[in-house]
Design an enzyme around this catalytic site. Sequence first.
Site, PDB file in Angstrom:
ATOM      1  N   LYS A 172      16.810  -5.258  46.783  1.00 53.97           N
ATOM      2  CA  LYS A 172      18.126  -3.969  47.093  1.00 53.97           C
ATOM      3  C   LYS A 172      17.372  -3.185  48.076  1.00 53.97           C
ATOM      4  CE  LYS A 172      21.455  -1.490  46.735  1.00 53.97           C
ATOM      5  NZ  LYS A 172      21.190  -0.060  46.755  1.00 53.97           N
ATOM      6  N   GLU A 179      21.452  -2.258  55.669  1.00 54.83           N
ATOM      7  CA  GLU A 179      22.546  -1.118  55.910  1.00 54.83           C
ATOM      8  C   GLU A 179      22.232  -0.212  56.912  1.00 54.83           C
ATOM      9  OE1 GLU A 179      24.024   0.205  51.569  1.00 54.83           O
ATOM     10  OE2 GLU A 179      23.052   1.997  52.371  1.00 54.83           O
TER      11      GLU A 179
HETATM   12  N1  LIG Z   1      25.989   6.167  44.721  1.00 57.23           N
HETATM   13  C1  LIG Z   1      25.729   5.162  45.227  1.00 57.23           C
HETATM   14  O1  LIG Z   1      26.341   4.876  46.194  1.00 57.23           O
HETATM   15  C2  LIG Z   1      24.744   4.468  44.519  1.00 57.23           C
HETATM   16  C3  LIG Z   1      23.783   4.569  43.845  1.00 57.23           C
HETATM   17  N2  LIG Z   1      22.760   3.977  43.431  1.00 57.23           N
HETATM   18  C4  LIG Z   1      21.934   4.407  42.528  1.00 57.23           C
HETATM   19  O2  LIG Z   1      22.116   4.646  41.017  1.00 57.23           O
HETATM   20  C5  LIG Z   1      21.669   5.637  40.566  1.00 57.23           C
HETATM   21  C6  LIG Z   1      22.641   6.713  40.081  1.00 57.23           C
HETATM   22  O3  LIG Z   1      23.313   7.124  40.897  1.00 57.23           O
HETATM   23  P1  LIG Z   1      24.589   8.137  41.002  1.00 57.23           P
HETATM   24  O4  LIG Z   1      25.505   7.655  39.850  1.00 57.23           O
HETATM   25  O5  LIG Z   1      25.198   7.673  42.395  1.00 57.23           O
HETATM   26  O6  LIG Z   1      24.018   9.487  40.810  1.00 57.23           O
HETATM   27  P2  LIG Z   1      24.830  10.624  40.037  1.00 57.23           P
HETATM   28  O7  LIG Z   1      24.050  11.653  40.524  1.00 57.23           O
HETATM   29  O8  LIG Z   1      26.220  10.519  40.339  1.00 57.23           O
HETATM   30  O9  LIG Z   1      24.380  10.353  38.594  1.00 57.23           O
HETATM   31  C7  LIG Z   1      23.190  10.394  37.954  1.00 57.23           C
HETATM   32  C8  LIG Z   1      23.889  10.967  36.311  1.00 57.23           C
HETATM   33  O10 LIG Z   1      22.558  10.849  35.492  1.00 57.23           O
HETATM   34  C9  LIG Z   1      22.336  11.715  34.777  1.00 57.23           C
HETATM   35  N3  LIG Z   1      20.784  12.099  34.528  1.00 57.23           N
HETATM   36  C10 LIG Z   1      19.942  12.569  35.232  1.00 57.23           C
HETATM   37  N4  LIG Z   1      18.699  12.569  34.447  1.00 57.23           N
HETATM   38  C11 LIG Z   1      18.858  12.013  33.486  1.00 57.23           C
HETATM   39  C12 LIG Z   1      18.391  11.652  32.175  1.00 57.23           C
HETATM   40  N5  LIG Z   1      16.818  11.887  32.083  1.00 57.23           N
HETATM   41  N6  LIG Z   1      18.620  11.146  31.103  1.00 57.23           N
HETATM   42  C13 LIG Z   1      20.100  11.175  30.950  1.00 57.23           C
HETATM   43  N7  LIG Z   1      21.183  11.264  32.236  1.00 57.23           N
HETATM   44  C14 LIG Z   1      20.368  11.831  33.291  1.00 57.23           C
HETATM   45  C15 LIG Z   1      23.044  13.039  35.547  1.00 57.23           C
HETATM   46  O11 LIG Z   1      23.498  14.011  34.896  1.00 57.23           O
HETATM   47  C16 LIG Z   1      24.098  12.398  36.229  1.00 57.23           C
HETATM   48  O12 LIG Z   1      25.258  12.480  35.341  1.00 57.23           O
HETATM   49  C17 LIG Z   1      20.545   6.182  41.406  1.00 57.23           C
HETATM   50  O13 LIG Z   1      19.202   5.495  41.252  1.00 57.23           O
HETATM   51  C18 LIG Z   1      21.224   5.737  42.958  1.00 57.23           C
HETATM   52  O14 LIG Z   1      20.079   5.630  43.821  1.00 57.23           O
HETATM   53  C19 LIG Z   1      22.783   2.600  43.725  1.00 57.23           C
HETATM   54  C20 LIG Z   1      23.627   2.067  44.337  1.00 57.23           C
HETATM   55  C21 LIG Z   1      24.693   2.975  45.014  1.00 57.23           C
HETATM   56  O1  LIG Z   2      21.998   2.317  47.588  1.00 54.77           O
HETATM   57  C1  LIG Z   2      22.970   2.776  48.166  1.00 54.77           C
HETATM   58  C2  LIG Z   2      24.012   2.016  48.975  1.00 54.77           C
HETATM   59  O2  LIG Z   2      23.462   0.554  49.094  1.00 54.77           O
HETATM   60  C3  LIG Z   2      23.094   4.284  48.005  1.00 54.77           C
HETATM   61  O3  LIG Z   2      24.442   4.744  48.554  1.00 54.77           O
HETATM   62  C4  LIG Z   2      22.110   5.106  48.631  1.00 54.77           C
HETATM   63  O4  LIG Z   2      22.069   6.273  48.362  1.00 54.77           O
HETATM   64  C5  LIG Z   2      21.844   4.722  50.071  1.00 54.77           C
HETATM   65  O5  LIG Z   2      20.636   5.206  50.774  1.00 54.77           O
HETATM   66  P1  LIG Z   2      20.510   6.575  51.634  1.00 54.77           P
HETATM   67  O6  LIG Z   2      20.780   7.534  50.383  1.00 54.77           O
HETATM   68  O7  LIG Z   2      18.887   6.640  51.909  1.00 54.77           O
HETATM   69  O8  LIG Z   2      21.509   6.837  52.534  1.00 54.77           O
END
Ligand SMILES: NC(=O)C1=CN([C@@H]2O[C@H](COP(=O)(O)OP(=O)(O)OC[C@H]3O[C@@H](n4cnc5c(N)ncnc54)[C@H](O)[C@@H]3O)[C@@H](O)[C@H]2O)C=CC1
Ligand SMILES: O=C(CO)[C@H](O)[C@H](O)COP(=O)(O)O
Length: 300
Positions: A172, A179
């Site tokens: 990833k 990306e």
């Molecule tokens: N947004 C994106 O496009 C993508 C995100 N990711 C990854 O997925 C993961 C989550 O990302 P998102 O959903 O976008 O973040 P987000 O910020 O929308 O959601 C994270 C959630 O985790 C909760 N949280 C934080 N600490 C916690 C804990 N200790 N226990 C329980 N809940 C907790 C927060 O309250 C929040 O609801 C991250 O590692 C991110 O890098 C991966 C691929 C794509």
């Molecule tokens: O994993 C992802 C997409 O594939 C997330 O959107 C990630 O946050 C992208 O990386 P950056 O925040 O450095 O742009």
Amino acid sequence: MELGVVGLGRMGRIVVDRVLEAGHDVVAFDVDPDAVEDAAAAGATPAESLDEFAESLGGAGEAKRIWLMVPAGDPVDAALDELEPHLSADDVVVDGGNSHFEDSVRRAEACPARYLDCGTSGGPAGADLGFSLMVGGPADAYDELVPVFDAVATGPAGHDRMGPAGSGHYVKMVHNGVEYALMQAYGEGFELLHEGRYDLDLEAVARTWNNGAVIRSWLLELCEEAFREEGTDLGDVADHVAGGSTGTWTVQEALEREVAVPLIYQALGERFDSRAEAKFSRRLANRLRYGFGRHEVERE
Ligand SMILES: NC(=O)C1=CN([C@@H]2O[C@H](COP(=O)(O)OP(=O)(O)OC[C@H]3O[C@@H](n4cnc5c(N)ncnc54)[C@H](O)[C@@H]3O)[C@@H](O)[C@H]2O)C=CC1
Ligand SMILES: O=C(CO)[C@H](O)[C@H](O)COP(=O)(O)O
């Protein structure tokens, strides 16, 4: 099957919805009580604490299956620390976030349960289609969770086991490097078209390319969407790009392995540059031209 989901933000909530939709049961926890309430309204069993979450999973001696979807770094360790006393060797923990692969190897070694590091691609916009999942860790744990991966991914072809602990997040990480480079390439092409010799409708260009061109892709569809929604000049969209951690890890790894990744490096540098108020190196070059050639110094 029953799945516990920790972290109900943009991505975790999609995991919950897709797993419920596939007919499985979900227990849901987040530090934000509103997020828990929303997941409960969608059909998940709410938990008010991680203790309550862990205790309500794996009834009648069944193994616990847990999916973490929290921000990378400390939140993953914090959740694992709290879950640890409730875990045993039959259980499976999946980290679906963007963790660094070395953290995942460390966590897999320390976790009493079988640990799967799962790179997740597709973003919140991929909610309907499903994600692409790159999984690392023990094969028996991966095989056991195939029904969950089938539900969260686009289907059986949307997930696979990459190899041992760390390999999912490693793949990833490199995906994100690619990306960055693709975004940079599309950006440069559209910049030339925007500044070039013809007065072009960039949405029309992107749409035409997306229909049969060699360079069609989802990112290009997102370019088309951006021009449609913001206008050919991108309206008031600022020239600042946030993020950068996964691209930095990719470049660090490439340097360590002595693999040349000039495009990814360049794209990462452009992203950092976008955040600089004024480039010191450009200001110095401006002054140096006076030093060697007595060319006029442009001043602010
Ligand atoms: N947004 C994106 O496009 C993508 C995100 N990711 C990854 O997925 C993961 C989550 O990302 P998102 O959903 O976008 O973040 P987000 O910020 O929308 O959601 C994270 C959630 O985790 C909760 N949280 C934080 N600490 C916690 C804990 N200790 N226990 C329980 N809940 C907790 C927060 O309250 C929040 O609801 C991250 O590692 C991110 O890098 C991966 C691929 C794509
Ligand atoms: O994993 C992802 C997409 O594939 C997330 O959107 C990630 O946050 C992208 O990386 P950056 O925040 O450095 O742009």
